[in-house]
Scaffold this motif. Structure first.
Motif: not given
Ligand SMILES: Nc1nc2c(c(=O)[nH]1)N[C@H]1C(S)=C(S)[C@@H](COP(=O)(O)OP(=O)(O)OC[C@H]3O[C@@H](n4cnc5c(=O)[nH]c(N)nc54)[C@H](O)[C@@H]3O)O[C@H]1N2
Ligand SMILES: Nc1nc2c(c(=O)[nH]1)N[C@H]1C(S)=C(S)[C@@H](COP(=O)(O)OP(=O)(O)OC[C@H]3O[C@@H](n4cnc5c(=O)[nH]c(N)nc54)[C@H](O)[C@@H]3O)O[C@H]1N2
Ligand code: HEM
Ligand code: HEM
Ligand code: SF4
Ligand code: SF4
Ligand code: SF4
Ligand code: SF4
Ligand code: SF4
Ligand SMILES: [Mo]
Lengths: 211, 354, 990
Positions: A92, B87, B152, B155-156, B179, B182-183, B186, B189, B251, B255, B258, B276, B279, B283
Motif C-alpha cells: 500500500y 481509502r 480483509g 487488514m482494513a 494477509k 487472504h492472498n 482469494g 474463492f 471482487i 482481487g 491485486l 484496490h 475491490h 468487499a
C-alpha cells in the motif's frame, strides 16, 4: 530539532548514479531493490535534466497514512522510518507514495513482495542504533554516527543535498543566487507541503515538522 | 577586412530571442526565457504519463512523481495521495460504519423479532433441498469467504481495534499471516464462487412470484405470513445476484489484479489503486450483504442451517418458506431427491417414491 | 522452516503459476531475517547475486566471531584512490578485522571533495570479489581446470623459454596495464627489457597515444596541461570529443562550479551527451570531422584578429602557415560541407572562446581514436595556441586521461617505443637505465634479438596482425606466438572477429588479471582450425586495493594508495608475479637488485613498492618523476586538508608523522616535480606557465626540436620566460656544456660534477644540473622554446582532414582521401588507401555512421565493473542508440532487439551480426548510431557463459562492439579507429 530534507539540484545532476551505488554499497541493498534512482527528462535533447529520487521523508506522509499495520514512524528529525518486523508487505505504501520510494525484494505475485524497503535517510530502523540487527534489516545508521546520507555525501557534483532542511535550503539558495537560475526545488511541494510545483523563485522556507 | 569581420560578428546577435510560448520545449524556453524551466517542471509533473529515461528495468522507474488524478471523493492531486484520500476518508470509515450498522441492525432485529419460522410443525417427511455437491460448493465458498472477510477486515480495520489491544509485534505477525491467507484463499474463492454461481443460477432467475414477494417484503408487510416462493425467494435471489454474484465477480476480478495474477495488469501503481478501490468497495458491499445472509442462514431462520448442513428439509419447513417449490415437489415436477444420498432417518419422501 | 529452506534451492527458474504458488507458499513464512531478505531478491539476472551477498555477510560475521575470540574488533581506515578513471578520487576504506566493510568519502581531498560517480561509490565490491578468478587455471579440453601456482609458473616459463629458443624474444608479446600502479607499470617495462623485447604496450595506445604524440610534439609534454581544479578559473570551456559527465563525472564538480560563476560551456560531439545537457551551447558534428570544425572556428578567430598576437609571436612557431592554410582552405562553406556545422555556429564558438579568456579546451576519445587522431589533437592545440591560452591558469589543454593510472603507465610503463620517462630506444637510454638498475648494459643488449633493441615494438592495437600477418611482411624474425594479457581486456581492441582467429593460433596465452573472464571466454569458445598445442593459463592478480603504490591522475598529481586488504583468494600482486616469473626465466636478480624485498601473500618475497618508486625517483628525470618520494606522497595523502581546491597548493601544514612541511607543495606533486626530493620542487600544477617561477611550478615550452628551422629560431622570444628566470630569452635545454658556457658549472658540488660530466639534465644521475638551473637561476632545465604549430616530422605537419577508411561519404573521400599505405610501420604493413578505395561505396550497404564510447556505470572492457552487482544492475543490456527516424525507417521500436552489421562480417557468413537492444533516442542524429564498448560475453547472439571459468563470469554479459569495428590506424601512433566507421541495423526477428 533539525528537520531532515533532500534537495536534488537538477542544474547540477549529471545522472552519474553515484548516489545510487553509494546507497547500495553502504547498506548492502540487494539487486532489484532501488532505494534511490536517477531519472532523466528530455533525454537526448537540449533542456535535458536529471533528478535523483528516493524517499523524501514527507511531512504528511501518504505511505504512513495507508499502512494497514501502522509500522511507520517519524523520528525527531523528521525522518520517516518503518519497522520491518511488523510490515506485512502489502504494497500500500508504494501505491500511495508519490515518488515511488517503497521497494520490495519480490515481485508481488500472490501479494508476496517481502518486507518493504526504502531509503532510511541513512537513519537505520527501530533496532538499537548501530546494532547488527539494525544493519541487517535497514542498513547503516549514519545519522546516529553523526554522518549524513551516503548518497548525498558522495554525490559527484553536490547536486544532491541531504540534511537539515534549513541548511540545505540555504546552500541551495546561495547557489541559485550565483547562477541566477534553476531555483526550482524538486518535489518539495509534494513532500513538504509548500507549493513549489515548478515556479517559485527560491526554495520555500522549510517548515518544521508537525509531529 | 575588419569591416567584413564585424558584419559577420554581429550576425548571431541579430537573431532576436524568440517569443516565449506556453508549449515551448525546455530547449526553446531556454532561448526564449533563459532561466525559466517551467516546461521541464511540467515534464516532471507529467512523468507519470511520459516516462523519463532511467536505465533501471521495471515499470514506472522513469516516473518522478505520480500523475495527478482525481478519484471519486478525492482532490486533484498525485494519484497516491488521491488514493489515500479515497481509502482513508471514504472506504475505511464508511465501509466500516456500514458493516457495523449491518451487524447492529441485525442484532436489534434479532432482539425484537427473534428467529423467523417454526410455525409449521415438522412432518417427519424430508425433501432434499441441497445435493452433496451443492453443499460442498456452498461450504467451500462460505469457508473461503469467511477467511477472506476476516483477513480483509483485519487488514482494513485491524489497526483501529486490534493493534491497540495486542500490540504491534503480535498484530504485525497476525496480519502478515492473514494477509497471506487472504492472498492465497482469494484464488480458491474465485473458483468456488464460479461453481456456486453455476450451480444455483437456474433457481435464482426472477419470476412473477418474486414481485409479490417483494411487494410485501417477504411477508413482513401486510401480514398473512410468508409469501409463497419457489426454491429461493426474492430476498435470497436478490442476495444471490446483488450480494454474491455481482460483487463477487468484481471482487474476484479486482482481487486477482491485486494478487498480480492477471497478465498485463498490476505493474502500474495506478492500476493497483483502482483495483484496490473497486475491490474494497465491492468487499464492503458483499460483506454487508452476506452478514445478512449468514444471519438468515444461522440464527435468523429456524431450520435453514439444517438444510445446508444435511441437505434435507422437512416438508413443513418447505411449505412454510418455499411454498411454490414445495408444491412443485409435491406435484412431482421436481424430484424430492435428486442425489443418491440417503435421507436422514431413511425416510424418503413418499412423493419421491411415487 | 522446511518450506523456507526448500525455496533456496537455486534450480532452473521455471516459471508458471504452480511454481510461483509453491515459491509463494514458501515465502509466506512470517520471518524476515537478513538471509531471507537477500534471498528474496533473487529475481532475473540477479538470481546468483543474493547468494553471493550471503557469503559476504557470512564473511563479515566470520570475521566478527574471530574478533570476538581475539577480544575485540580491529577497525582501521585505509586511504586509497578509486581504481576506475583518471580523476583520482580519494576513498577511505574502513576495514574491520581484515574485511573491507565500508567506504567513506574523503571530504578533504582537493580533487573530489568526497564526491564519487557510480563506479567510485561502488569500489568496495572489489574487496569482496565474488566473481573474481580465485585460483590459477589452465584450459584443458575446452574447460578451465584449477591448477597450482607452481604448476602454472613452471609451465608458463618453460613455454616462454621454448618460444624464445625457437623464435626469439620478440615472439612473446606482453600487454601491460594502465591499471597497474606506477611501480608495477615501471617494473613491467623493466621486466620486458630484461627479457629482451620491446613488444609490450598498454591501454594508452588505444586511448591517448595520439594525444601524447601530438601534444608532446607541439609543446613538450604529452599530458593534460592544467587540472580539473584549475577549470574553476576558466571563463569558457570547449569540450570537443569528451563526454566528461559519464567518463570523468567528478570533474564536473569543478566545471559546474565554474559555470555557476559565469563560465560558458560548449560541447561539440556527434551525440547530445550528458555533458551536452549541461552546456550553454551544443554543436552536433559529423563523427571524424573535428579538424574541419576547429579550423572553421579558427577561421573566425583569424578573420577577426582575435588571436593573441604577442603570444603567438613570442611563443609559437609556424602559426602564420596555419593561418594561411585555414583562411584559404577552411572557408565556412567547406567547413559546413565536411562537418555539417554552419558559419554562425562556428562564429559563435570562436566568439565565446575569444571573448571569455582564459578559455580552456577539453578533449578525449572523440578526437584521439581516429586514423587522423594525431592531427585532430593538434588542431585543438592550435586553437588554444592562437588564443594564447596555453600556460595560463583557467586556460590550457585539459586532456582528460583514461584509466586511473594511464597517465603513470604512459609515463613510466610498458611502451613499445620508449623506456620509462619517454627515454627513446637509443643505446644511451638503455645505458642510462642499466646504470640506474645496476645491470650490465651489454648483458641487456644480449637479451635482445640482434638489432631489435632500438626498434619500436608492435602495438597492442595490432597484436593480432603480429600473429596473423605473413611472416615475410613483418619487421621482426618470428610472428607473435605467445601473448600475455596482463591487466588488459581483449574486447577493447578492434576487429574482434579476426582477434578470435589470432587467439586460436597462439602457442601460449597467459592472462594475469583479477577478472580474466573476457579473454578466458573468448579463448575457450570453439574456433576453427586453431593451434592444437595452444596453452592457455589464467593467473589471479590482485586489484590495487590489495597492494600499495602510487598512481598518477590526469592532472599529473601522484597519489599513494595504502593497501586496504590482503590479497583475496589465491591472488598475488602483479609485482610478485613478475618477480616469480623472472626467477623461473632467470633474470630475477637483475630485476630486483635495488629493491628491498618484503613478505607478501603467503609469506613469499616481493619487491617493496616504496623502493621501486625510489628507483623511479632516481632515473626518470625527463618528466620530473624524481621529486615525488614515497615520504612526500604519503604526507600529502595524510594531510589533504591543507591543499586549496582551486590552486591545489598547500597553505602551511606540517605532517605529524614525519614533520614534513607541506607549505607550498601542489597536491600530489604533479609532475614535473623536478630534481631530487630534497630540492623540494612543489610540482607543476599548470604546465608552461610563465607567470610563475620554476621553483613555484612555473615553466615555458620545451626546447626539444632543435634551436632553428629553415632559418627561423625555435627558441622563445625575448621576455617570454618564466618569472624570475636569469635567462630572459629563449634558451636550449641544459647540459654540462651549457652550464659551463654560462659559468654556472662551479655551482655543482664535487660529487655532482662527477655525475654530470658529459651528461645533460635528463641523464645526470645527481640532479645537479637541474638544481643549479632551477634553484639558483630560475631557469627551466628543458630550455625555453616555442611551441610548434607545424609539426614537420608528422605525416601532416599542419593537420589535414582526411575521411576515415570506412566512410559513407564517397564524395568527401574523393576530396579528402586518406594516407598512402605504409610498410613496416611499428613492424607491420599498415593499410590506408587500399582499404579506403576498396570501400569507397560502402555507405550504400552500411549507411549509418557507427561510433562508440562510454557509460558512466562501466569501465573499459567492463569485466570488472560488470562483475560488480551494484553497477551491473544499472546497465543490464548492451544497446545501440538509434535516432527515432532511423528506427522508424527500419520498423524498430525502443527495446527491440536488433542486429548491428558491419563490413568485416561479410567475410564470416555464419556470423549474423551483434545482437543488441535498440535505445531509440534523440541523443544521436539520424545518420549516426552509438554503442557502448563495455560489454562482452555474448558473441553473435550467443551467450558465452559455458566458456567462462567456473564462478568467474560477469553478472551482466552482452555483445562487444569491437567485434563489429573495422580496420584503421592512426598514421603516427597506431591508434585504432573506434570512433568513426559504418554499419547497418536490422530488426532481429524472434
Ligand atoms: N564510466 C567510465 N568512465 C571512464 C572510462 C570508462 O570506461 N567508463 N574510461 C576511461 C578512459 S580509459 C577514457 S580514455 C576516458 C574516455 O572518455 P571520453 O572520451 O570522454 O569518452 P567516450 O565516450 O569514449 O567519447 C567521448 C565522446 O566522443 C564522441 N565522439 C565520437 N566521435 C567523435 C568525433 O569524431 N568527434 C568528436 N568531437 N566527438 C566524437 C562520442 O559521442 C562521445 O560522447 O574515460 C575514462 N573514464
Ligand atoms: N569501440 C571502442 N573501443 C575502445 C574504446 C572506445 O571508446 N570504443 N576505448 C578505448 C580506450 S580509451 C581504452 S583505455 C580501452 C580500455 O579497455 P581496457 O583497458 O582493455 O579495459 P579494462 O576492462 O579497463 O581492462 C583493464 C583490465 O585490468 C584488470 N585489472 C584491474 N586492476 C588490475 C590490477 O591491479 N592488476 C592486473 N593485472 N589487472 C587489473 C581488469 O580486471 C581488466 O580486465 O578500450 C579502448 N577500446
Ligand atoms: C469476497 C471476499 C473478499 C473480501 C471480503 C475481501 C476483502 C478485502 C479487504 C477488506 C481488503 C483490505 C482493503 C484495505 O485494507 O484497504 C482486501 C484486500 C485484498 N484482497 Fe480481498 N477480499 C475478498 C476477496 C478477494 C479475492 C477473491 C482476492 C484475490 C483473488 C482478493 C485479493 C486481495 C488482495 C490482493 C488485497 C490487497 C491486500 C494485500 O495484498 O495485503 N480478495 N480484500
Ligand atoms: C458461514 C456463512 C454462511 C452460512 C451459515 C450460510 C448458510 C446458508 C444457508 C442455510 C442456506 C440455505 C438457505 C435456503 O435453504 O434457502 C444458504 C444458501 C446459499 N448460500 Fe449461504 N451461507 C453462508 C455463506 C455463504 C456465502 C459466503 C455465500 C456466497 C458467497 C453463500 C451463498 C449461498 C447461496 C448462493 C445460497 C443458495 C441460495 C440462493 O442461491 O439464493 N453463502 N446459505
Ligand atoms: S516519499 Fe513516499 S515513502 Fe517517503 S515519506 Fe513520502 S510517501 Fe512515504
Ligand atoms: S508494505 Fe509494509 S510498510 Fe508498506 S504499507 Fe504494507 S505493511 Fe506498511
Ligand atoms: S539517504 Fe541513505 S538510505 Fe536513503 S537513498 Fe541515500 S544512501 Fe540510501
Ligand atoms: S550522484 Fe549526484 S550528480 Fe550523480 S546522479 Fe546522483 S544526484 Fe545526480
Ligand atoms: S571513476 Fe573517476 S570520477 Fe568516478 S569515482 Fe572513480 S575516479 Fe572519481
Ligand atoms: Mo582510455
Amino acid at each position: 530539532m533539525a528537520r531532515m530534507k533532500f534537495i536534488c539540484d537538477s542544474e547540477r545532476c549529471i545522472e552519474c548514479n553515484g548516489c545510487v551505488t553509494a546507497c547500495k554499497a553502504e547498506h548492502d541493498v540487494p539487486w532489484g531493490v532501488n532505494r534511490r534512482r536517477v531519472v532523466t527528462l528530455n533525454d537526448g535533447q537540449p533542456g535535458e535534466k536529471s533528478i535523483s529520487v528516493a524517499c523524501m521523508h514527507c511531512s504528511d506522509a501518504p505511505c504512513m497514512a495507508v499502512c494497514p499495520v501502522d509500522c511507520f514512524y517519524r523520528t525527531d528529525e523528521g525522518v520517516v522510518l518503518h519497522d520491518k518486523d511488523v510490515c506485512i508487505g502489502c504494497g500500500y505504501c508504494s501505491y500511495a507514495c508519490p515518488f515511488g520510494a517503497p521497494q520490495f525484494p519480490s515481485n508481488g505475485t500472490f501479494g508476496l513482495r517481502g518486507k518493504m524497503d526504502k531509503c532510511t535517510f541513512c537513519a537505520g530502523g527501530p533496532e538499537a542504533n548501530g546494532s547488527a540487527a539494525e544493519f541487517e534489516k535497514y542498513g547503516r545508521n549514519r545519522l546516529a554516527e553523526g554522518k549524513l546520507p551516503a548518497c548525498a555525501e558522495m554525490c559527484s557534483t553536490k547536486a544532491l543535498l541531504g540534511g537539515d532542511g534549513d541548511v540545505v535550503a540555504d546552500i541551495f539558495r546561495t547557489r541559485v543566487l550565483t547562477r541566477n537560475k534553476g531555483s526550482e526545488v524538486w518535489g518539495w511541494g509534494t513532500a513538504y507541503g509548500k507549493p513549489t510545483g515548478g515556479a517559485t523563485p527560491a526554495p520555500a522556507k522549510p517548515e518544521t515538522s508537525k509531529s | 577586412q575588419p569591416a567584413a569581420a564585424g558584419a559577420v560578428a554581429s550576425a548571431p546577435a541579430a537573431v532576436a530571442a524568440p517569443e516565449p510560448k506556453p508549449d515551448d520545449t525546455n530547449a526553446q524556453r531556454a532561448k526564449s526565457q533563459p532561466g525559466n524551466n517551467a516546461p521541464f517542471w511540467r515534464a516532471v509533473r507529467e512523468s507519470g504519463q511520459q516516462q523519463g529515461y532511467t536505465s533501471l528495468p521495471g515499470a514506472e522507474k522513469g516516473t518522478l512523481i505520480q500523475s495527478f488524478v482525481q478519484y471519486p471523493g478525492s482532490r486533484l492531486t498525485t494519484a497516491g495521495e488521491a488514493w489515500r484520500q479515497v481509502r482513508n476518508q471514504w472506504i475505511i470509515p464508511y465501509g466500516g460504519s456500514l458493516l457495523l450498522i449491518a451487524v447492529l441492525a441485525l442484532a436489534i432485529f434479532y432482539k425484537t423479532k427473534g428467529p423467523l419460522g417454526g410455525h409449521h410443525a415438522d412432518t417427519g417427511r424430508k425433501i432434499e433441498r441441497f445435493t452433496p455437491f451443492e453443499r460442498a460448493a456452498h461450504w467451500a465458498n462460505a469457508g473461503a469467504f469467511v477467511a477472506l472477510a476476516v483477513s480483509g477486515i483485519v487488514m482494513a480495520f485491524g489497526k483501529f481495534f486490534l493493534l491497540p489491544v495486542i500490540g504491534s509485534t503480535l498484530f504485525g505477525w497476525l496480519t502478515f499471516l492473514l494477509k497471506n491467507v487472504h492472498n492465497f484463499v482469494g484464488p480458491l474463492f474465485a473458483v468456488s464462487l464460479l461453481i456456486v454461481i453455476v450451480t444455483f443460477i437456474k433457481d435464482n432467475i426472477a419470476n412473477s412470484a418474486d414481485f409479490v414477494w417483494l411487494k410485501r417484503a417477504g411477508g413482513m408487510l401486510g401480514g398473512g405470513g410468508e409469501v409463497p416462493s419457489h426454491r429461493f425467494n426474492a430476498g435470497e435471489k436478490g442476495m444471490f445476484w446483488w450480494g454474491v454474484t455481482v460483487p463477487g465477480i468484481v471482487i474476484v476480478a479486482s482481487g486477482l489484479v491485486l494478487d498480480k495474477l492477471v497478465p498485463g495488469f498490476g505493474e502500474l501503481r495506478g492500476e493497483m489503486q483502482i483495483a484496490h478501490m473497486v475491490h474494497a468497495v465491492a468487499a464492503m458491499v458483499m460483506m454487508t450483504a452476506l452478514i445478512g445472509h449468514i444471519y438468515m442462514g444461522t440464527i435468523g431462520v429456524k431450520g435453514a442451517l439444517g438444510a445446508m448442513k444435511t441437505g434435507w428439509v422437512d416438508e413443513g419447513w418447505a411449505k412454510e418458506h418455499h411454498e411454490l417449490w414445495y408444491d412443485d415437489v409435491k406435484a412431482g415436477k421436481i424430484p424430492a431427491q435428486r442425489s443418491g444420498q440417503p435421507a436422514p432417518g431413511g425416510v424418503a419422501s413418499p412423493v419421491a417414491r411415487a | 522452516m522446511l518450506l523456507t529452506r526448500r525455496s533456496t534451492a537455486t534450480g532452473p527458474n521455471t516459471s508458471g503459476l504452480v511454481n510461483s504458488l509453491a515459491r509463494g507458499v514458501a515465502r509466506a513464512v512470517p520471518t524476515m531475517d537478513r538471509r531471507a531478505f537477500l534471498r528474496r531478491s533473487g529475481m532475473g539476472v540477479g538470481a546468483g547475486i543474493a547468494a553471493s551477498q550471503l557469503t559476504l555477510v557470512k564473511k563479515v560475521q566470520a570475521a566478527d566471531s574471530k574478533a570476538a575470540a581475539d577480544g575485540g574488533k580491529k577497525v582501521e581506515v585505509k586511504r586509497t584512490v578509486c581504481g576506475h578513471c583518471s580523476v583520482g578520487c580519494a576513498i577511505d576504506a574502513v576495514v574491520e578485522n581484515g574485511v573491507w566493510v565500508r567506504q567513506e568519502p574523503v571530504f578533504d581531498s582537493p580533487i573530489n571533495l568526497g564526491a564519487h560517480c557510480a563506479k567510485g561509490a561502488a569500489v568496495r565490491e572489489n574487496g569482496h570479489g565474488e566473481y573474481r578468478l580465485k585460483s590459477p587455471m589452465k584450459l584443458v579440453d575446452g574447460k578451465y581446470k584449477k591448477i597450482s601456482w607452481d604448476e602454472a609458473l613452471n609451465e608458463i616459463s618453460q613455454k616462454m623459454l621454448a618460444l624464445r629458443k625457437e623464435s626469439g624474444p620478440d615472439s612473446v608479446y606482453v600487454v601491460g596495464s594502465s591499471k597497474h600502479n606506477n611501480e608495477q607499470a615501471y617494473l613491467l617495462r623493466k621486466w620486458m627489457t630484461l627479457w629482451g623485447s620491446n613488444n609490450c604496450d598498454h591501454q594508452a595506445r588505444i586511448c591517448h597515444s595520439t594525444t601524447v604524440a601530438g601534444v608532446a610534439n607541439t609543446w613538450g609534454y604529452g599530458a593534460m596541461t592544467n587540472s580539473y581544479n584549475d577549470m574553476q578559473n576558466a571563463k569558457a570551456a570547449l569540450y570537443i570529443g569528451s563526454n566528461a559527465a559519464e567518463a570523468h563525472p567528478v570533474s564536473m564538480l569543478h566545471v559546474l562550479h565554474a559555470k555557476e560563476t559565469g563560465c560558458k560551456m560548449i560541447v561539440v560531439d556527434p551525440r547530445f551527451t550528458r555533458t551536452a545537457a549541461k552546456a550553454d551551447q551544443y554543436v552536433r558534428l559529423r563523427s571524424g570531422t573535428d579538424i574541419a570544425f576547429l579550423f572553421g572556428v579558427m577561421y573566425h578567430v583569424f578573420k577577426n584578429g582575435w588571436e593573441d598576437k604577442k603570444y603567438v609571436e613570442d611563443r609559437v612557431y609556424g602559426m602564420d602557415k596555419v593561418r594561411d592554410e585555414v583562411l584559404a582552405k577552411w572557408t565556412p562553406d567547406k567547413v559546413q560541407e565536411v562537418c555539417g556545422v554552419d558559419e554562425a555556429t562556428c562564429l559563435q564558438v570562436a566568439k565565446t572562446m575569444a571573448e571569455n579568456r582564459p578559455s580552456t579546451i577539453v578533449w578525449c576519445m572523440g578526437q584521439t581514436q581516429h586514423t587522423i587522431g594525431n592531427a585532430m589533437v593538434r588542431a585543438s592545440c592550435l586553437l588554444q595556441l592562437a588564443l594564447g591560452n596555453i600556460g595560463k591558469s583557467g586556460g590550457g589543454a585539459n586532456i582528460f586521461r583514461g584509466h586511473d593510472n594511464v597517465q603513470g603507465a604512459t609515463d613510466v610503463g610498458p611502451n613499445p617505443d620508449s623506456l620509462p620517462g619517454y627515454y627513446g630506444l637509443a643505446e644511451g637510454s638503455f645505458k642510462h637505465f642499466a646504470k640506474a638498475w645496476g645491470v650490465d648494459f651489454e648483458w641487456i643488449k644480449k637479451q635482445y634479438a640482434p638489432g631489435m633493441m632500438s626498434k619500436s615494438g608492435i602495438t597492442v592495437s595490432r597484436w593480432i596482425d603480429g600473429v596473423m600477418e605473413k611472416n615475410e611482411l613483418i619487421d621482426q624474425d618470428s610472428n607473435i606466438r605467445g601473448m600475455f594479457f596482463w591487466g588488459h581486456a581483449p574486447n577493447s581492441q578492434t576487429r574482434g572477429l579476426e582477434m578470435k582467429k589470432a587467439m586460436d593460433k597462439l602457442d601460449l596465452l597467459v592472462v594475469v588479471d583479477p577478472f580474466p573472464s573476457a579473454t578466458a571466454a573468448m579463448a575457450a569458445m570453439p574456433g576453427q582450425g586453431g593451434n592444437a598445442n595452444r596453452a592457455v593459463y589464467l593467473l589471479p592478480a590482485t586489484t590495487q586495493f590489495e597492494t600499495s603504490g602510487s598512481c598518477t591522475a590526469s592532472n599529473r598529481s601522484i597519489q599513494w594508495r595504502e593497501k586496504v586488504i590482503d590479497p583475496l583468494w589465491e591472488s598475488r600482486t602483479d609485482h610478485m608475479i613478475m618477480y616469480q616469473l623472472a626467477q623461473k626465466l632467470g633474470f630475477d636478480k637483475e630485476l630486483v637488485k635495488n629493491y628491498k624485498m618484503v613478505k607478501g601473500k603467503g609469506g613469499m618475497d616481493e619487491p617493496e613498492t616504496e623502493s621501486i618508486l625510489r628507483e623511479i625517483n632516481k632515473c626518470v628525470w625527463t618528466i620530473g618523476y624524481t621529486g615525488q618520494s614515497p615520504e612526500r606522497l604519503k604526507a600529502h595523502m595524510r594531510n589533504m586538508n591543507v591543499f586549496d581546491v582551486k590552486t591545489l597548493r598547500a597553505k602551511g601544514g606540517i605532517d605529524k608523522e614525519t614533520g614534513y612541511k607541506l607549505d607550498g607543495d601542489f597536491f600530489g606533486l604533479p609532475w614535473p616535480c623536478y630534481g631530487t626530493p630534497e630540492l623540494k620542487h612543489p610540482g607543476s600544477p599548470n604546465l608552461y606557465d610563465t607567470s610563475k617561477h620554476v621553483m613555484d611550478g612555473g615553466g615555458n615550452f620545451r626546447a626539444n626540436f632543435g634551436v632553428e628551422r629553415e632559418g627561423v629560431s625555435l627558441l622563445a622570444g625575448d621576455g617570454s620566460h618564466s618569472a624570475g628566470a636569469d635567462l630572459t630569452m629563449g634558451y636550449p635545454e641544459f647540459d654540462h656544456l651549457l652550464l659551463k658556457k654560462l659559468g654556472w658549472w662551479d655551482e655543482l658540488s664535487e660529487d655532482e660534477k662527477k655525475a654530470a660530466e658529459g651528461k645533460n639534465w635528463k641523464t645526470d644521475s645527481s640532479g645537479g644540473i637541474i638544481r643549479v638551473a632551477m634553484k639558483n637561476h630560475g631557469c627551466h632545465p628543458f630550455g625555453n622554446a616555442k611551441a610548434r604549430a607545424v609539426v614537420w616530422n608528422f605525416p601532416d605537419p599542419i593537420p589535414q582532414h582526411r575521411e576515415p577508411l570506412y566512410s559513407n561519404r564517397a564524395d568527401l573521400v574523393e576530396k579528402y582521401p586518406t594516407h598512402d599505405d605504409k610498410k613496416a610501420f611499428w613492424r607491420l604493413p599498415t593499410l590506408y588507401k587500399t582499404v579506403q578505395e576498396k570501400n569507397k561505396d560502402i555507405g550504400k550497404t552500411y549507411p549509418l555512421v557507427m561510433t562508440s564510447g562510454r557509460l558512466v556505470e562501466f569501465e573499459g572492457g567492463g569485466e570488472e565493473t560488470r562483475s560488480n552487482p551494484w553497477l551491473a544492475e544499472l546497465q543490464q543490456d548492451m544497446f545501440v542508440e538509434l535516432n527515432p527516424k532511423a528506427a522508424n525507417d527500419r520498423g524498430i521500436r525502443n527495446g527491440d532487439y536488433v542486429w548491428v552489421k558491419t563490413p568485416p562480417m561479410q567475410a564470416v557468413p555464419e556470423f549474423k551480426g551483434i545482437k543488441v537492444k535498440a535505445l531509440v533516442t534523440e541523443r544521436v542524429g539520424a545518420d549516426t548510431v552509438f554503442l557502448p564498448f563495455h560489454f562482452s560475453g555474448r558473441w553473435g547472439g550467443v551467450d558465452l557463459l559455458p566458456y567462462y571459468p567456473e564462478g568467474a563470469h560477469p553478472v551482466v554479459r552482452g555483445e562487444s562492439v569491437n567485434v563489429a569495428t573495422t580496420y584503421g590506424y592512426d598514421s603516427v601512433t597506431m591508434m585504432q579507429e573506434t570512433k568513426t566507421t559504418v554499419c547497418q541495423i536490422e530488426k532481429a526477428t524472434a
